[in-house]
Design a protein around this motif. Sequence first.
Motif, mmCIF file in Angstrom:
data_model
loop_
_atom_site.group_PDB
_atom_site.id
_atom_site.type_symbol
_atom_site.label_atom_id
_atom_site.label_comp_id
_atom_site.label_asym_id
_atom_site.label_seq_id
_atom_site.Cartn_x
_atom_site.Cartn_y
_atom_site.Cartn_z
ATOM 1 N N VAL A 191 0.835 -1.205 0.000
ATOM 2 C CA VAL A 191 0.000 0.000 0.000
ATOM 3 C C VAL A 191 0.867 1.252 0.000
ATOM 4 N N ALA A 192 1.926 1.263 0.801
ATOM 5 C CA ALA A 192 2.807 2.436 0.852
ATOM 6 C C ALA A 192 3.455 2.688 -0.499
ATOM 7 N N LEU A 193 3.976 1.622 -1.125
ATOM 8 C CA LEU A 193 4.627 1.787 -2.430
ATOM 9 C C LEU A 193 3.608 2.134 -3.502
ATOM 10 N N GLY A 194 2.426 1.507 -3.473
ATOM 11 C CA GLY A 194 1.407 1.787 -4.471
ATOM 12 C C GLY A 194 0.909 3.216 -4.409
ATOM 13 N N ALA A 195 0.629 3.702 -3.187
ATOM 14 C CA ALA A 195 0.169 5.078 -3.034
ATOM 15 C C ALA A 195 1.246 6.060 -3.465
ATOM 16 N N ARG A 211 3.415 9.886 -7.587
ATOM 17 C CA ARG A 211 4.541 10.349 -8.397
ATOM 18 C C ARG A 211 4.248 10.309 -9.891
ATOM 19 N N LEU A 212 3.423 9.350 -10.323
ATOM 20 C CA LEU A 212 3.230 9.129 -11.755
ATOM 21 C C LEU A 212 1.949 9.756 -12.299
ATOM 22 N N THR A 213 1.076 10.252 -11.422
ATOM 23 C CA THR A 213 -0.183 10.850 -11.875
ATOM 24 C C THR A 213 -0.345 12.234 -11.245
ATOM 25 N N VAL A 214 -1.465 12.864 -11.545
ATOM 26 C CA VAL A 214 -1.729 14.198 -11.010
ATOM 27 C C VAL A 214 -2.283 14.153 -9.593
ATOM 28 N N GLN A 215 -2.591 12.973 -9.085
ATOM 29 C CA GLN A 215 -3.205 12.862 -7.764
ATOM 30 C C GLN A 215 -2.168 13.052 -6.662
ATOM 31 N N ALA A 275 -4.522 11.819 -1.184
ATOM 32 C CA ALA A 275 -5.699 11.255 -1.846
ATOM 33 C C ALA A 275 -5.456 9.812 -2.279
ATOM 34 N N SER A 276 -4.284 9.539 -2.835
ATOM 35 C CA SER A 276 -3.984 8.173 -3.269
ATOM 36 C C SER A 276 -3.890 7.236 -2.073
ATOM 37 N N LEU A 277 -3.302 7.713 -0.963
ATOM 38 C CA LEU A 277 -3.209 6.878 0.231
ATOM 39 C C LEU A 277 -4.587 6.598 0.813
ATOM 40 N N ALA A 278 -5.460 7.618 0.817
ATOM 41 C CA ALA A 278 -6.827 7.415 1.298
ATOM 42 C C ALA A 278 -7.556 6.378 0.456
#
Length: 291
Positions: free
Chosen positions: A84-88, A93-97, A101-104
């Motif tokens: 989860v940490a790496l995915g968020a 890093r790779l998108t505008v989010q 927000a990505s972690l949530a």
Amino acid sequence: MTMLYDALILPFTEFAFMQRALGGALMLSLSACPVGVFLMLRRMSLTGDAMAHAILPGAAAGFLMYGLEIVPMTIGGLIAGIVVALGAGAVARLTVQKEDASLAAFYLISLSLGVLMVSLRGSSIDLMHVLFGTVLALNNDALSLIALVCAVTLVLLVLFWRALVAECMDPLFLRSVSRLGSPVHFIFLGLVVINLVAGFQALGTLLSVGLMVLPAASARFWSQHVSMICLLAIAIGFASSIAGLLLSYHASLPSGPAIILSAGAVYFVSVIASPRGLLFSRLPRSAHRTA
């Protein structure tokens, strides 16, 4: 005097399960509370809460395959937390989010998936065990895991203390003058994950972050020095653990929530009555206006 002894001391001397619960809670306080201080100083307290939820699918996978065995659930929780940490981080890093927000998004998906996985095989009692823990049922394996996490955490905090403090204050400066900037950040995230996994054994995924964050937030009202805040946070964690276990014993309440509510009571007292709380911080202003 006898009544005081019976109320405060006797439960810990007469019952082995209370002794194990006290030992586990005190070790968790010793390791998790300083980590919570750095979480708070980095303004990452809600990140810790998200990571606590994120370990649930891994723990649930271990539960589905091996039941309530500590080693599979611990390994599963560690893997899920790292994923989860790496995915968020990758999405941020790779998108505008943004990262929050990505972690949530990741932790909400993880929490729902974990609850669903436990519900597929287990009963409501198993689900409550995973979500809220059973500190009164800690066995020797769980205590050994908590002791190992406590020892690793304390050693790493001593070794990287100055770098951790410097990164809280000015991470860009640390990275410009030292090669420890990025490694220390990942070491710190690792400490967060392993302490949440250790706390999961006693307090469950929903409450493990409480013992990490609430004492740290309370201690911040009483001091401005990082080392003193850490010591105060540990002391508050100790007091909350003892008070919560005694409250649980005498009032027949769930032990995990009782510990966290005890820490919450200290937090509200700190908000109101500490030198930097609502009451005293407003006194000089009121006196100035009166003059």
